[in-house]
Design a protein around this motif. Structure first.
Motif, PDB file in Angstrom:
ATOM      1  N   TYR A  59       7.977   5.166  -9.456  1.00 51.18           N
ATOM      2  CA  TYR A  59       6.505   5.092  -9.957  1.00 51.18           C
ATOM      3  C   TYR A  59       6.127   6.160 -10.835  1.00 51.18           C
ATOM      4  CZ  TYR A  59       1.581   5.324  -9.494  1.00 51.18           C
ATOM      5  OH  TYR A  59       0.184   5.652  -9.467  1.00 51.18           O
ATOM      6  N   LYS A  60       5.736   5.770 -12.054  1.00 47.89           N
ATOM      7  CA  LYS A  60       5.457   6.841 -13.114  1.00 47.89           C
ATOM      8  C   LYS A  60       3.634   6.855 -13.319  1.00 47.89           C
ATOM      9  CE  LYS A  60       9.530   6.662 -15.487  1.00 47.89           C
ATOM     10  NZ  LYS A  60      10.432   5.891 -14.776  1.00 47.89           N
ATOM     11  N   GLY A  61       2.974   6.243 -12.302  1.00 41.67           N
ATOM     12  CA  GLY A  61       1.516   6.394 -12.613  1.00 41.67           C
ATOM     13  C   GLY A  61       0.958   7.996 -11.720  1.00 41.67           C
ATOM     14  N   ASN A  62      -0.371   7.699 -11.792  1.00 46.69           N
ATOM     15  CA  ASN A  62      -1.200   9.116 -11.385  1.00 46.69           C
ATOM     16  C   ASN A  62      -1.910   8.844 -10.178  1.00 46.69           C
ATOM     17  OD1 ASN A  62      -0.422  10.615 -13.989  1.00 46.69           O
ATOM     18  ND2 ASN A  62      -1.961   8.803 -15.111  1.00 46.69           N
ATOM     19  N   PHE A  63      -1.833   7.699  -9.526  1.00 48.09           N
ATOM     20  CA  PHE A  63      -2.473   7.526  -8.406  1.00 48.09           C
ATOM     21  C   PHE A  63      -2.126   8.165  -7.260  1.00 48.09           C
ATOM     22  CE2 PHE A  63      -4.016   2.987  -9.821  1.00 48.09           C
ATOM     23  CZ  PHE A  63      -5.010   3.595 -10.781  1.00 48.09           C
ATOM     24  N   ASN A  64      -2.995   8.917  -6.299  1.00 53.39           N
ATOM     25  CA  ASN A  64      -2.428   9.473  -5.259  1.00 53.39           C
ATOM     26  C   ASN A  64      -2.174   8.522  -3.903  1.00 53.39           C
ATOM     27  OD1 ASN A  64      -2.123  12.171  -6.009  1.00 53.39           O
ATOM     28  ND2 ASN A  64      -4.217  12.519  -5.994  1.00 53.39           N
ATOM     29  N   SER A  65      -3.077   7.250  -4.172  1.00 53.18           N
ATOM     30  CA  SER A  65      -3.018   6.140  -3.162  1.00 53.18           C
ATOM     31  C   SER A  65      -3.391   5.055  -4.089  1.00 53.18           C
ATOM     32  CB  SER A  65      -3.992   6.361  -1.933  1.00 53.18           C
ATOM     33  OG  SER A  65      -4.983   6.220  -2.426  1.00 53.18           O
ATOM     34  N   GLY A  66      -2.754   3.925  -3.436  1.00 48.24           N
ATOM     35  CA  GLY A  66      -3.122   2.454  -4.455  1.00 48.24           C
ATOM     36  C   GLY A  66      -2.176   1.298  -3.687  1.00 48.24           C
ATOM     37  N   PHE A  67      -2.094   0.365  -4.341  1.00 49.51           N
ATOM     38  CA  PHE A  67      -1.553  -0.762  -4.006  1.00 49.51           C
ATOM     39  C   PHE A  67      -0.411  -1.306  -5.268  1.00 49.51           C
ATOM     40  CE2 PHE A  67      -5.477  -0.581  -1.926  1.00 49.51           C
ATOM     41  CZ  PHE A  67      -5.098  -1.151  -0.840  1.00 49.51           C
ATOM     42  N   ILE A  68       0.502  -1.334  -4.873  1.00 48.96           N
ATOM     43  CA  ILE A  68       1.792  -1.699  -5.830  1.00 48.96           C
ATOM     44  C   ILE A  68       1.892  -3.381  -5.768  1.00 48.96           C
ATOM     45  CG2 ILE A  68       4.356  -1.561  -6.274  1.00 48.96           C
ATOM     46  CD1 ILE A  68       4.036   0.926  -4.555  1.00 48.96           C
ATOM     47  N   LEU A  69       1.803  -3.909  -7.124  1.00 49.22           N
ATOM     48  CA  LEU A  69       2.138  -5.211  -7.138  1.00 49.22           C
ATOM     49  C   LEU A  69       3.252  -5.301  -8.051  1.00 49.22           C
ATOM     50  CD1 LEU A  69      -0.996  -5.225  -6.845  1.00 49.22           C
ATOM     51  CD2 LEU A  69      -1.074  -7.378  -7.874  1.00 49.22           C
ATOM     52  N   TYR A  70       3.777  -6.462  -8.518  1.00 47.34           N
ATOM     53  CA  TYR A  70       5.039  -6.511  -9.000  1.00 47.34           C
ATOM     54  C   TYR A  70       4.979  -5.891 -10.596  1.00 47.34           C
ATOM     55  CZ  TYR A  70       9.599  -8.506 -10.579  1.00 47.34           C
ATOM     56  OH  TYR A  70      10.957  -8.467 -11.044  1.00 47.34           O
ATOM     57  N   TYR A 105       0.869  -0.964  -0.066  1.00 47.87           N
ATOM     58  CA  TYR A 105      -0.092   0.171   0.001  1.00 47.87           C
ATOM     59  C   TYR A 105       0.728   1.311  -0.056  1.00 47.87           C
ATOM     60  CZ  TYR A 105      -3.139   3.741   1.320  1.00 47.87           C
ATOM     61  OH  TYR A 105      -3.878   4.787   1.400  1.00 47.87           O
ATOM     62  N   PHE A 106       0.499   2.168  -0.884  1.00 41.44           N
ATOM     63  CA  PHE A 106       1.216   3.438  -0.585  1.00 41.44           C
ATOM     64  C   PHE A 106       0.392   4.753  -0.899  1.00 41.44           C
ATOM     65  CE2 PHE A 106       0.355   3.134  -5.218  1.00 41.44           C
ATOM     66  CZ  PHE A 106       0.301   4.302  -5.643  1.00 41.44           C
ATOM     67  N   GLU A 107       0.660   5.928  -0.651  1.00 39.96           N
ATOM     68  CA  GLU A 107       0.020   6.968  -0.937  1.00 39.96           C
ATOM     69  C   GLU A 107       0.863   8.101  -0.965  1.00 39.96           C
ATOM     70  OE1 GLU A 107      -1.317   8.452   3.520  1.00 39.96           O
ATOM     71  OE2 GLU A 107      -2.806   6.917   2.494  1.00 39.96           O
TER      72      GLU A 107
END
Length: 393
Positions: free
Chosen positions: A142-153, A33-35
């Protein structure tokens, strides 16, 4: 980007290349989990349902890692780092990692203790403290746009806007139910792919002795525990920061040269290691170092004179007849003594470094075929051995 009713999935937005050893890459079963901004509602839900979520994900062979709850440490972290990345020993980096990691875990534990006052004195407005995920996100680029989410491989899962529109009270049960279904789907696909690509296991040398096997298993279990608990996420940024300061000095593809000193000690100076062997086993190893082209074990009898010469120069024994008998046993394949010594050589290296590094130094081969040391023997600093070619048996 893929959309489902409650999930949004980003692909190709991660870079897991740490550039300092495959043993410290994050495995494919981790969910982190990250944010970037404090998501109070999602944080609260994960905290309140952490054990249940971990159990559900583990049924699909995934390990949920929620950084604010990680406060454990291990005493011999430096030994784990040193074993899997022995090149770092010369620069005392394993000990530095251990010290900085201990300081980080102490600070995290203190913050968690302060934060948990909310459980003792509940307040309607109590919210979990935020956690700084910047080191983790920077590590994986990380190059995505989510402010929070779950990182998988290989992708990132976030909560869709559609979910928030349907759930004014922010109950994440339906989100995690769909998340679990998604994990079940990709778990089955990855398992099928894994089974189809498993190479045959070939043991090119003799089995480890009991002591070496225990050391190897113990260190592998400690590394697995660090990975499964999520603590590896905190170690790697510290390690990377320390290594960035030593970039020009450390070559991770290099191996240590071998130095054999006047006391016949086998030293790996770049790893700051000594390889400890008995006199007879050491003599066998020296014989193979003297013959980089390799030795066919069926022809070992032809090296009896040279092996005895080496043994005399290495050993402190005075009983000549006993020494000759020992050499006779080694070169006679029927006694299988040579395989015992090959196993002891392998065990000695495996006790101090991972197999990926030890493979350069042990006597490789299988059965009675040509056995050889893969290490470039021209790079050996050999201060002691001077063969006595005219020695008479």
């Amino acid at each position: 980007m893929q959309n489902q009713s409650n999930l949004i999935i980003e692909n190709n937005v991660l870079n897991w290349e740490y550039k300092f050893g495959i043993k410290f890459s994050m495995p494919s079963n981790c969910i982190i989990y990250f944010e970037k901004e404090n998501n109070i509602a999602l944080n609260k839900y994960i905290r309140s349902n952490y054990d249940e979520l971990r159990d559900k994900f583990s049924k699909h062979n995934f390990n949920l890692i929620f950084a604010p709850l990680l406060t454990n440490t291990i005493n011999d972290l430096d030994k784990v780092v040193e074993y899997f990345l022995p090149q770092l020993t010369y620069y005392e980096i394993p000990q530095k990692v251990k010290n900085q990691y201990g300081e980080l875990m102490f600070a995290k534990g203190l913050n968690k203790g302060i934060d948990d006052f909310g459980a003792v004195f509940p307040e309607e407005e109590f919210t979990p403290s935020s956690y700084n995920y910047s080191d983790i996100l920077k590590l994986i680029d990380y190059k995505g746009n989510f402010n929070s989410g779950f990182i998988l491989y290989n992708n990132v899962v976030g909560v869709s806007d559609a979910f928030y529109e349907k759930n004014s009270e922010i109950d994440f049960s339906s989100f995690f139910k769909e998340f679990e279904d998604y994990l079940a789907e990709i778990s089955n696909l990855e398992y099928d792919a894994m089974i189809a690509n498993i190479p045959p296991i070939v043991d090119l040398t003799e089995k480890l002795d009991e002591e070496a096997a225990q050391i190897v298993n113990d260190l592998k279990e400690k590394l697995a525990a660090l990975t499964d608990s999520g603590q590896l996420l905190f170690i790697v940024p510290i390690l990377k920061d320390l290594l960035d300061k030593q970039t020009e000095k450390i070559d991770f593809k290099s191996i240590s040269k071998i130095t054999i000193d006047k006391q016949n000690k086998i030293l790996l100076p770049y790893f700051k290691k000594e390889v400890e062997l008995s006199h007879l086993t050491k003599s066998v190893y020296f014989l193979f170092l003297k013959h980089p082209e390799g030795i066919n074990l069926k022809e070992l009898e032809n090296f009896k004179k040279e092996l005895l010469t080496i043994y005399i120069s290495v050993s402190n024994q005075l009983d000549h007849d006993k020494m000759v008998k020992s050499i006779d046993d080694v070169v006679n394949l029927e006694t299988k003594a040579i395989y015992t010594h090959l196993s002891r050589i392998k065990s000695a290296f495996y006790k101090i470094m991972d197999a990926s590094h030890a493979s350069h130094y042990i006597i490789s081969g299988n059965g009675e075929e040509n056995r050889k040391v893969l290490f470039n023997t021209n790079a050996i600093d050999w201060y002691v051995y001077d063969p006595i070619d005219d020695y008479e048996l």
